[in-house]
Motif scaffolding. Sequence first.
Motif, mmCIF file in Angstrom:
data_model
loop_
_atom_site.group_PDB
_atom_site.id
_atom_site.type_symbol
_atom_site.label_atom_id
_atom_site.label_comp_id
_atom_site.label_asym_id
_atom_site.label_seq_id
_atom_site.Cartn_x
_atom_site.Cartn_y
_atom_site.Cartn_z
ATOM 1 N N UNK A 219 0.815 -1.037 0.043
ATOM 2 C CA UNK A 219 0.140 -0.033 -0.018
ATOM 3 C C UNK A 219 0.918 1.047 0.016
ATOM 4 N N UNK A 220 0.594 2.164 -0.671
ATOM 5 C CA UNK A 220 1.230 3.637 -0.642
ATOM 6 C C UNK A 220 -0.080 4.458 -0.197
ATOM 7 N N UNK A 221 0.360 5.328 0.644
ATOM 8 C CA UNK A 221 -0.498 6.133 1.324
ATOM 9 C C UNK A 221 0.033 7.665 1.003
ATOM 10 N N UNK A 222 -0.821 8.493 0.283
ATOM 11 C CA UNK A 222 -0.206 9.864 -0.004
ATOM 12 C C UNK A 222 0.245 10.571 1.293
ATOM 13 N N UNK A 223 0.813 11.734 1.145
ATOM 14 C CA UNK A 223 1.279 12.662 2.143
ATOM 15 C C UNK A 223 0.031 12.877 3.157
ATOM 16 N N UNK A 224 0.250 13.031 4.456
ATOM 17 C CA UNK A 224 -0.921 13.299 5.356
ATOM 18 C C UNK A 224 -1.489 14.497 5.100
ATOM 19 N N UNK B 46 4.280 6.230 -7.352
ATOM 20 C CA UNK B 46 4.063 6.679 -6.225
ATOM 21 C C UNK B 46 4.095 8.364 -6.069
ATOM 22 N N UNK B 47 4.838 8.801 -7.137
ATOM 23 C CA UNK B 47 5.187 10.039 -7.375
ATOM 24 C C UNK B 47 3.867 10.870 -7.466
ATOM 25 N N UNK B 48 3.127 10.396 -8.507
ATOM 26 C CA UNK B 48 1.998 10.934 -9.128
ATOM 27 C C UNK B 48 0.915 10.727 -8.056
ATOM 28 N N UNK B 49 0.943 9.337 -7.316
ATOM 29 C CA UNK B 49 -0.202 9.349 -6.656
ATOM 30 C C UNK B 49 0.143 10.406 -5.242
ATOM 31 N N UNK B 50 1.169 10.545 -4.935
ATOM 32 C CA UNK B 50 1.371 11.530 -3.907
ATOM 33 C C UNK B 50 0.716 12.854 -4.343
ATOM 34 N N UNK B 51 1.123 12.963 -5.771
ATOM 35 C CA UNK B 51 0.822 14.485 -6.145
ATOM 36 C C UNK B 51 -0.711 14.590 -6.280
ATOM 37 N N UNK C 253 -2.921 12.596 -4.655
ATOM 38 C CA UNK C 253 -3.720 12.288 -3.395
ATOM 39 C C UNK C 253 -4.273 10.868 -3.333
ATOM 40 N N UNK C 254 -3.716 9.969 -4.375
ATOM 41 C CA UNK C 254 -4.129 8.760 -4.245
ATOM 42 C C UNK C 254 -3.478 7.715 -3.473
ATOM 43 N N UNK C 255 -4.136 6.719 -2.997
ATOM 44 C CA UNK C 255 -3.500 5.551 -2.451
ATOM 45 C C UNK C 255 -3.563 4.380 -3.398
ATOM 46 N N UNK C 256 -2.330 3.653 -3.248
ATOM 47 C CA UNK C 256 -2.080 2.610 -4.429
ATOM 48 C C UNK C 256 -2.201 1.220 -3.447
ATOM 49 N N UNK C 257 -3.140 0.511 -4.099
ATOM 50 C CA UNK C 257 -2.923 -0.937 -3.218
ATOM 51 C C UNK C 257 -2.657 -1.880 -4.316
ATOM 52 N N UNK C 258 -1.702 -2.839 -3.943
ATOM 53 C CA UNK C 258 -1.280 -3.878 -4.906
ATOM 54 C C UNK C 258 -0.982 -5.134 -4.148
ATOM 55 N N UNK C 259 -2.352 -5.896 -4.107
ATOM 56 C CA UNK C 259 -2.260 -7.290 -3.626
ATOM 57 C C UNK C 259 -1.134 -8.311 -4.508
ATOM 58 N N UNK C 260 -0.737 -9.052 -3.805
ATOM 59 C CA UNK C 260 -0.016 -10.182 -4.452
ATOM 60 C C UNK C 260 -1.080 -11.222 -4.967
ATOM 61 N N UNK C 261 -1.496 -11.532 -6.221
ATOM 62 C CA UNK C 261 -2.473 -12.086 -6.540
ATOM 63 C C UNK C 261 -2.086 -13.647 -6.877
ATOM 64 N N UNK D 211 -6.503 3.221 -6.327
ATOM 65 C CA UNK D 211 -6.178 2.514 -7.365
ATOM 66 C C UNK D 211 -5.487 1.123 -6.938
ATOM 67 N N UNK D 212 -6.382 0.045 -7.394
ATOM 68 C CA UNK D 212 -5.933 -1.138 -7.167
ATOM 69 C C UNK D 212 -5.297 -1.927 -8.304
ATOM 70 N N UNK D 213 -4.120 -2.247 -8.239
ATOM 71 C CA UNK D 213 -3.135 -2.802 -9.371
ATOM 72 C C UNK D 213 -3.228 -4.357 -8.970
ATOM 73 N N UNK D 214 -3.634 -5.163 -10.037
ATOM 74 C CA UNK D 214 -3.585 -6.810 -9.859
ATOM 75 C C UNK D 214 -2.376 -7.106 -10.586
ATOM 76 N N UNK D 215 -1.488 -7.831 -10.024
ATOM 77 C CA UNK D 215 -0.273 -8.205 -10.816
ATOM 78 C C UNK D 215 -0.453 -9.567 -11.566
ATOM 79 N N UNK D 216 0.353 -9.823 -12.475
ATOM 80 C CA UNK D 216 0.025 -11.105 -13.254
ATOM 81 C C UNK D 216 0.821 -12.122 -12.558
#
Length: 124
Positions: free
Chosen positions: A33-38, A71-76, A78-86, A51-56
Amino acid sequence: MPELLIERQCFGGTQRSYRHASTAIGLPMRFSVFLPPPVSIQRAGGKVPALIFLADLNSNDETFMKKAGAQRLAAQWGLALVCPDSSPRASGTPGEAESWDFRLGPAYLDAAAAVARTTAWKAT
Protein backbone atom coordinates in the motif's frame (compact mmCIF):
# COMPACT_ATOMS: atom_id res chain seq x y z
CA MET A 1 -4.97 -8.66 11.39
CA PRO A 2 -2.36 -7.84 8.72
CA GLU A 3 1.26 -7.89 9.84
CA LEU A 4 3.29 -4.84 8.82
CA LEU A 5 6.51 -6.05 7.16
CA ILE A 6 8.04 -2.86 5.75
CA GLU A 7 7.33 0.85 6.10
CA ARG A 8 9.27 3.56 4.25
CA GLN A 9 8.77 7.22 3.41
CA CYS A 10 8.26 7.84 -0.29
CA PHE A 11 7.48 11.17 -2.08
CA GLY A 12 6.11 12.60 1.16
CA GLY A 13 3.79 9.61 1.61
CA THR A 14 4.28 6.16 3.09
CA GLN A 15 5.02 2.87 1.33
CA ARG A 16 4.04 -0.24 3.32
CA SER A 17 4.05 -4.00 2.77
CA TYR A 18 1.84 -6.36 4.75
CA ARG A 19 1.29 -10.10 5.16
CA HIS A 20 -2.03 -11.64 6.20
CA ALA A 21 -3.48 -15.11 6.63
CA SER A 22 -5.87 -15.69 3.74
CA THR A 23 -8.88 -17.70 4.80
CA ALA A 24 -9.87 -18.07 1.13
CA ILE A 25 -6.81 -20.11 0.16
CA GLY A 26 -5.39 -21.12 3.54
CA LEU A 27 -1.95 -19.57 2.89
CA PRO A 28 -0.24 -16.34 3.87
CA MET A 29 -0.59 -13.60 1.26
CA ARG A 30 1.05 -10.19 0.86
CA PHE A 31 -0.07 -6.77 -0.29
CA SER A 32 1.59 -3.38 -0.65
CA VAL A 33 0.00 0.00 0.00
CA PHE A 34 1.17 3.51 -0.79
CA LEU A 35 -0.55 6.24 1.21
CA PRO A 36 -0.22 9.82 -0.04
CA PRO A 37 1.23 12.59 2.16
CA PRO A 38 -0.73 13.25 5.37
CA VAL A 39 -1.80 16.70 4.13
CA SER A 40 -3.57 15.05 1.17
CA ILE A 41 -5.39 12.67 3.49
CA GLN A 42 -6.42 15.52 5.80
CA ARG A 43 -7.66 17.62 2.86
CA ALA A 44 -9.77 14.66 1.73
CA GLY A 45 -11.39 14.30 5.15
CA GLY A 46 -9.46 11.16 6.02
CA LYS A 47 -10.48 9.18 2.93
CA VAL A 48 -8.63 9.19 -0.38
CA PRO A 49 -9.42 7.38 -3.62
CA ALA A 50 -7.49 4.17 -4.19
CA LEU A 51 -6.12 2.60 -7.35
CA ILE A 52 -5.88 -1.20 -7.11
CA PHE A 53 -3.32 -2.91 -9.34
CA LEU A 54 -3.58 -6.68 -9.80
CA ALA A 55 -0.28 -8.28 -10.72
CA ASP A 56 0.04 -11.13 -13.20
CA LEU A 57 1.58 -14.51 -12.41
CA ASN A 58 5.15 -13.27 -12.99
CA SER A 59 4.80 -10.31 -10.64
CA ASN A 60 4.12 -9.85 -6.97
CA ASP A 61 2.83 -7.09 -4.72
CA GLU A 62 6.12 -5.17 -4.93
CA THR A 63 6.76 -5.33 -8.68
CA PHE A 64 4.40 -2.51 -9.64
CA MET A 65 5.46 -0.41 -6.66
CA LYS A 66 9.16 -0.73 -7.52
CA LYS A 67 9.05 -0.49 -11.31
CA ALA A 68 6.17 1.80 -12.24
CA GLY A 69 7.20 4.83 -10.18
CA ALA A 70 3.53 5.55 -9.63
CA GLN A 71 4.03 6.77 -6.05
CA ARG A 72 5.25 10.16 -7.27
CA LEU A 73 2.03 10.80 -9.19
CA ALA A 74 -0.14 9.21 -6.49
CA ALA A 75 1.42 11.56 -3.92
CA GLN A 76 0.82 14.53 -6.21
CA TRP A 77 -2.82 13.58 -6.90
CA GLY A 78 -3.65 12.37 -3.37
CA LEU A 79 -4.27 8.72 -4.36
CA ALA A 80 -3.64 5.53 -2.42
CA LEU A 81 -2.14 2.62 -4.35
CA VAL A 82 -3.05 -0.94 -3.34
CA CYS A 83 -1.23 -3.90 -4.87
CA PRO A 84 -2.21 -7.36 -3.63
CA ASP A 85 -0.01 -10.28 -4.61
CA SER A 86 -2.52 -12.19 -6.70
CA SER A 87 -0.54 -15.46 -6.75
CA PRO A 88 -0.09 -17.70 -3.71
CA ARG A 89 3.58 -18.54 -3.09
CA ALA A 90 5.25 -21.63 -1.58
CA SER A 91 1.91 -23.39 -1.55
CA GLY A 92 3.21 -26.95 -1.50
CA THR A 93 1.95 -27.46 -5.06
CA PRO A 94 3.58 -30.57 -6.56
CA GLY A 95 6.52 -29.58 -8.77
CA GLU A 96 6.78 -26.00 -7.55
CA ALA A 97 10.47 -26.45 -6.70
CA GLU A 98 11.36 -28.15 -9.99
CA SER A 99 9.69 -25.98 -12.61
CA TRP A 100 11.02 -22.62 -13.82
CA ASP A 101 7.57 -21.05 -13.67
CA PHE A 102 6.95 -21.96 -10.03
CA ARG A 103 10.32 -21.98 -8.16
CA LEU A 104 8.58 -21.80 -4.79
CA GLY A 105 6.96 -18.70 -6.20
CA PRO A 106 3.55 -18.26 -7.73
CA ALA A 107 1.18 -21.20 -7.76
CA TYR A 108 -2.05 -21.84 -9.55
CA LEU A 109 -4.78 -22.76 -7.10
CA ASP A 110 -8.30 -23.71 -8.00
CA ALA A 111 -10.13 -21.10 -5.95
CA ALA A 112 -13.50 -22.16 -7.33
CA ALA A 113 -12.94 -25.69 -6.05
CA ALA A 114 -11.94 -24.37 -2.64
CA VAL A 115 -15.07 -22.22 -2.47
CA ALA A 116 -17.25 -25.14 -3.56
CA ARG A 117 -15.80 -27.28 -0.77
CA THR A 118 -16.47 -24.66 1.90
CA THR A 119 -19.74 -23.19 0.69
CA ALA A 120 -23.11 -24.86 0.55
CA TRP A 121 -24.32 -24.26 -3.01
CA LYS A 122 -28.01 -24.41 -3.74
CA ALA A 123 -28.94 -25.66 -7.20
CA THR A 124 -31.71 -23.69 -8.88
